[in-house]
Design an enzyme around this catalytic site. Structure first.
Site, PDB file in Angstrom:
ATOM      1  N   GLY A  46       0.837  -1.198   0.000  1.00 39.41           N
ATOM      2  CA  GLY A  46       0.000   0.000   0.000  1.00 39.41           C
ATOM      3  C   GLY A  46       0.869   1.244   0.000  1.00 39.41           C
ATOM      4  O   GLY A  46       2.056   1.183   0.333  1.00 39.41           O
ATOM      5  N   LEU A  92       6.736   1.603   4.707  1.00 40.96           N
ATOM      6  CA  LEU A  92       7.813   2.066   3.828  1.00 40.96           C
ATOM      7  C   LEU A  92       8.444   3.353   4.358  1.00 40.96           C
ATOM      8  O   LEU A  92       9.581   3.654   4.021  1.00 40.96           O
ATOM      9  CB  LEU A  92       7.268   2.289   2.412  1.00 40.96           C
ATOM     10  CG  LEU A  92       6.770   1.035   1.686  1.00 40.96           C
ATOM     11  CD1 LEU A  92       6.045   1.428   0.403  1.00 40.96           C
ATOM     12  CD2 LEU A  92       7.923   0.083   1.389  1.00 40.96           C
ATOM     13  N   HIS A 133      -4.165   1.326   7.915  1.00 40.78           N
ATOM     14  CA  HIS A 133      -2.797   1.852   7.948  1.00 40.78           C
ATOM     15  C   HIS A 133      -2.656   3.044   6.984  1.00 40.78           C
ATOM     16  O   HIS A 133      -2.107   4.087   7.343  1.00 40.78           O
ATOM     17  CB  HIS A 133      -1.830   0.713   7.582  1.00 40.78           C
ATOM     18  CG  HIS A 133      -0.389   1.094   7.470  1.00 40.78           C
ATOM     19  ND1 HIS A 133       0.579   0.633   8.339  1.00 40.78           N
ATOM     20  CD2 HIS A 133       0.269   1.877   6.566  1.00 40.78           C
ATOM     21  CE1 HIS A 133       1.755   1.134   7.971  1.00 40.78           C
ATOM     22  NE2 HIS A 133       1.607   1.886   6.901  1.00 40.78           N
ATOM     23  N   GLU A 134      -3.189   2.888   5.771  1.00 41.18           N
ATOM     24  CA  GLU A 134      -3.067   3.966   4.766  1.00 41.18           C
ATOM     25  C   GLU A 134      -3.932   5.170   5.141  1.00 41.18           C
ATOM     26  O   GLU A 134      -3.518   6.324   4.941  1.00 41.18           O
ATOM     27  CB  GLU A 134      -3.457   3.464   3.371  1.00 41.18           C
ATOM     28  CG  GLU A 134      -2.691   2.258   2.849  1.00 41.18           C
ATOM     29  CD  GLU A 134      -1.194   2.354   2.979  1.00 41.18           C
ATOM     30  OE1 GLU A 134      -0.664   3.472   3.078  1.00 41.18           O
ATOM     31  OE2 GLU A 134      -0.543   1.298   3.006  1.00 41.18           O
TER      32      GLU A 134
HETATM   33  O1  GNR Z   1       4.166  -2.659   2.526  1.00 44.85           O
HETATM   34  C1  GNR Z   1       3.536  -2.541   3.569  1.00 44.85           C
HETATM   35  N1  GNR Z   1       3.250  -3.641   4.303  1.00 44.85           N
HETATM   36  C2  GNR Z   1       2.374  -3.643   5.385  1.00 44.85           C
HETATM   37  C3  GNR Z   1       2.353  -4.776   6.202  1.00 44.85           C
HETATM   38  C4  GNR Z   1       1.496  -4.846   7.274  1.00 44.85           C
HETATM   39  C5  GNR Z   1       0.659  -3.797   7.544  1.00 44.85           C
HETATM   40  C6  GNR Z   1       0.681  -2.658   6.764  1.00 44.85           C
HETATM   41  C7  GNR Z   1       1.530  -2.577   5.686  1.00 44.85           C
HETATM   42  S1  GNR Z   1       1.521  -1.175   4.674  1.00 44.85           S
HETATM   43  C8  GNR Z   1       3.154  -1.197   4.038  1.00 44.85           C
HETATM   44  C9  GNR Z   1       3.336  -0.112   2.979  1.00 44.85           C
HETATM   45  C10 GNR Z   1       3.161   1.236   3.621  1.00 44.85           C
HETATM   46  O2  GNR Z   1       3.948   1.758   4.347  1.00 44.85           O
HETATM   47  N2  GNR Z   1       2.036   1.858   3.370  1.00 44.85           N
HETATM   48  O3  GNR Z   1       1.790   3.041   3.959  1.00 44.85           O
HETATM   49 NI    NI Z   2       2.931   3.076   5.792  1.00 45.87          NI
END
Ligand code: GNR
Ligand code: NI
Length: 172
Positions: A46, A92, A133-134
């Protein structure tokens, strides 16, 4: 298409609250394409526009194994949620840190797609976690904000050390 630079914690710009998109025009469509390319290249499941220093409510997601299920969420709103679940999360913008975070188990989200059409999506498991999360990124929030002070202190030390080493490469 263009691969965009991803901001890293503790960059203050990650704390910016994103504004709704007024119109899904060609500029937004190009942004979405670039965000997909950036996410797939990273690689991540994401990416929120906040992470590439664009403070608009735009998210791209693909939690599929074979990376064939791109999802775009513009101006997302959670309209229902249910249950609680723990999941190991990474970000990330916080490289190499993985910690357990509690989230809603299921969410129903309403959003616009890349064409500006409204849709509703019911999500569970990793997709539900990723959407939450996003959407936090769009509010300037990071998963490390949920950790206990003790856990956060430990992570902060590791991140600061990594930062020092990146700006002062060891002599080989
Ligand atoms: O790549 C991502 N893996 C992930 C794993 C578990 C819970 C959330 C994520 S999101 C992350 C990419 C990211 O930082 N998106 O904002
Ligand atoms: Ni993130």
């Amino acid at each position: 298409m263009t691969i965009l630079d991803i901001l890293h914690y503790p960059d203050k710009r990650l704390r910016t609250v994103a504004k709704p998109v007024e119109k899904v025009d060609d500029t937004i469509k190009k942004l979405v394409d670039d965000m997909f390319e950036t996410m797939y290249t990273a690689p991540g499941i994401g990416l929120a526009a906040t992470q590439i220093n664009v403070h608009l409510q735009v998210i791209v997601i693909d939690v599929s194994e074979d990376k064939t299920q791109p999802l775009c969420l513009i101006n997302p709103e959670i309209i229902a949620e249910e249950g609680i679940e723990s999941c190991d999360e990474g970000c990330l913008s916080v490289p190499d840190i993985y910690e357990t975070v509690e989230r809603s188990e299921k969410v129903t989200v309403k959003a616009l797609d890349q064409n500006g059409d409204e849709y509703t999506l019911q999500a569970n498991e990793l997709l539900a976690v990723c959407i939450q999360h996003e959407m936090d990124h769009l509010q300037g929030k990071l998963f490390v904000d949920y950790l206990s002070p003790l856990k956060f202190q430990r992570i902060k030390k590791r991140l600061l050390k990594a930062q020092r080493e990146a700006s002062q490469p060891a002599v080989l």
